[in-house]
Design an enzyme around this catalytic site. Structure first.
Site, PDB file in Angstrom:
ATOM      1  CB  SER A 235      -0.769   0.064   1.155  1.00 34.46           C
ATOM      2  OG  SER A 235      -1.950   0.880   1.201  1.00 34.46           O
ATOM      3  CG  ASP A 453      -6.100  -2.950  -3.907  1.00 33.70           C
ATOM      4  OD1 ASP A 453      -6.624  -2.112  -3.104  1.00 33.70           O
ATOM      5  OD2 ASP A 453      -4.978  -3.402  -3.526  1.00 33.70           O
ATOM      6  CG  HIS A 483      -5.572  -2.793   0.412  1.00 30.19           C
ATOM      7  ND1 HIS A 483      -5.016  -2.131  -0.723  1.00 30.19           N
ATOM      8  CD2 HIS A 483      -5.043  -2.074   1.243  1.00 30.19           C
ATOM      9  CE1 HIS A 483      -4.276  -1.226  -0.486  1.00 30.19           C
ATOM     10  NE2 HIS A 483      -4.100  -1.125   0.798  1.00 30.19           N
TER      11      HIS A 483
END
Length: 514
Positions: A235, A453, A483
């Site tokens: 991320s 995602d 995610h």
């Protein structure tokens, strides 16, 4: 008010609420007009040369001892504190402590250290690394697993901008203001939060940028005794990895970036990208329950409007506001395994009971049963607001709202207003419109994008690959949900990533895992 992107707190909570497994800035995809939010107003920055560091930093010997963290109670975990310059333009000046955690390689043929950043920004590596280790046991055989609390986070001069009572009181403020009074309350709260951060952080507030942390990483590499930096970023950790590669291309070793942030987007572009990403995930969720996504979206949007007018009662005695309801919807979209939990929470809310959505919102907001809140969002805000130069005004956001609402009737207003409120009246200026990640000459970097995602839509992986440069960025796509991709159930993804990190096997750019 809480910016949506992060991995550590959100996904760990999503995994916990479903009871599956052990274990974050924005990112994304195009809107219907192909807008990415990238700016052309500012030319590429010329980064200052890496400062010459004194031996007191590069030759420092870390004292590894048992960790105090409860998360590290099981396993062979050690903790230490590394000295780093407070101000990287003055490496001989004041230092701060960067808290590290590690577990030595469990097998033979050790390859060095493998650093992990779990996103946020603001996620604690000290808290997350031990619980994530089971997912990377194959890597642990050959690598020391290492993570850290970045500056401004947790044990590394962590910032707390307000107390529990003030945080709970702020939850009653409407993050999608409908009139002048609500807008004033929303913006006044943003000002108050920024002032609290300035008071708590002091001079540190101007030294917690992604660039600062990337420089800390290279010092970490030297102190750990590694010639090259081997790294796994998730991320926001992908943005951090890209910035590191830009600053230190000659030191890039084997680097995996999973759930990739789009480095070409500014703050408005990120918000639009993420609005589309969460609407995509919501559509997929609704389809999985047999509903028409468009009709299901309208039904949820109508529920949120009713809650905006009349918050729902909960078993705790607290009220479920529209903002808390949105937060509760967002959390389970991070993980497909959490979708049944979302079904139960929405069903209860439609019947007038907000307890389940409030519980989900509390998980996301890092609130425990006693009403104490964690500080991930505080750290996330001080880091991202130092990074982001773009500060849309409320007037500019009102002009953009129809575009946000067209992308998503559920998330559009929330994401749009967040671009105005997140860094409104912030005490320090932002550093850039979007990060520089070009890394000519670096070793191949593996980028993993997931088509489902919600927080870092998969188009970001291709854009990161293009920005890193030809022969550097190598894209791997997984047609999945949630995610992040590694450790999410795809043998293809896990095998490909492991082969790259363990053997140096670089897949063909554009490889897709079904």
């Amino acid at each position: 008010m809480s910016r949506v992107v992060r991995w550590t707190a959100a996904v760990a909570a999503a995994l916990l609420i479903t009871g599956c497994g052990s274990g974050s800035s924005s990112a994304g995809t195009d809107d219907a007009k192909g807008h990415t939010g990238a700016t052309t107003a500012s030319p590429p920055r010329s980064e200052p040369p890496a400062p010459v560091l004194p031996a007191s930093l590069t030759a420092q010997k870390l004292t590894w001892t048992g960790c105090k963290s409860a998360a590290a109670a099981d396993g062979d975990w050690q903790c230490a504190t590394m000295k780093a310059p407070l101000d990287w333009s003055r490496p001989d000046g004041e230092t701060i402590g960067i808290a590290l955690i590690r577990s030595r390689a469990t097998g033979g043929n050790r390859q060095g250290s493998l650093l992990f950043n779990f996103g946020g920004p603001g996620g604690s590596g000290i808290a997350t690394m031990p619980s994530y280790a089971s997912l990377v046991s194959a890597l642990h055989q050959r690598y020391d697993l290492v993570s850290w609390d970045p500056r401004g986070v947790g044990a590394s001069e962590g910032v707390r901008c307000r107390g529990d009572k003030e945080i709970q009181a702020a939850e009653s403020i409407d993050a999608t203001p409908d009139d002048a009074a609500e807008e004033k309350a929303y913006l006044d709260d943003a000002t108050d939060f920024g002032q609290g951060c300035a008071k708590a952080a002091g001079t540190l507030l101007t030294h917690v940028s992604t660039t600062d942390t990337a420089r800390d990483m290279d010092l970490m590499r030297q102190v750990l005794g590694d010639r090259s930096l081997h790294y796994f970023g998730i991320s926001y950790g992908t943005e951090l990895g890209g910035v590191y590669a830009h600053l230190f291309p000659e030191h890039v070793g084997r680097m995996v970036l999973d759930a990739v942030v789009d480095p070409t987007a500014d703050s408005v572009g990120h918000a639009m990208n993420q609005t589309r990403g969460f609407q995509r995930a919501l559509d997929d969720y609704l389809a999985s329950t047999g509903q028409d996504p468009a009709q299901g979206t309208r039904k949820i949007a109508e529920l949120l409007k009713r809650i905006d007018t009349k918050p729902l009662p909960t078993s705790s005695g607290r009220k479920l506001t529209q903002t808390l309801a949105l937060t509760g919807i967002i959390l389970p979209l991070y993980s497909k395994e959490s979708w049944p939990v979302l079904t139960g929470a929405l069903t209860a809310a439609q019947s007038g009971n907000g307890s389940e959505l409030l519980r989900l919102a509390d998980e996301y907001n890092d609130r425990d049963g006693a009403g104490h809140y964690g500080t991930t969002t505080h750290s996330q805000r001080v880091i991202s607001c130092l990074d982001d130069r773009q500060r849309p005004t409320p007037g500019e956001v009102r002009t953009l709202l129809p575009e946000f609402e067209k992308i998503s009737p559920v998330f559009g207003d929330y994401m749009g207003w967040d671009t105005a409120g997140w860094c409104y009246d912030w005490p320090v200026a932002g550093e850039f419109d979007h990060p520089e990640v070009g890394a000519p000459g670096a070793a191949p970097i593996l980028l993993v994008g997931n088509t489902g995602d919600p927080a870092t839509p998969y188009e970001g992986a291709r854009r990161m690959a293009d920005e890193l440069g030809r022969g550097v960025g190598v894209e791997l796509t997984w047609k999945g949900e949630g995610h992040g991709a590694y450790g999410s159930g795809s043998t293809c993804v896990d095998t490909t990533v492991n082969a790259y990190l363990l053997n140096g096997t670089v897949p063909r750019d554009g490889t897709t895992c079904p």
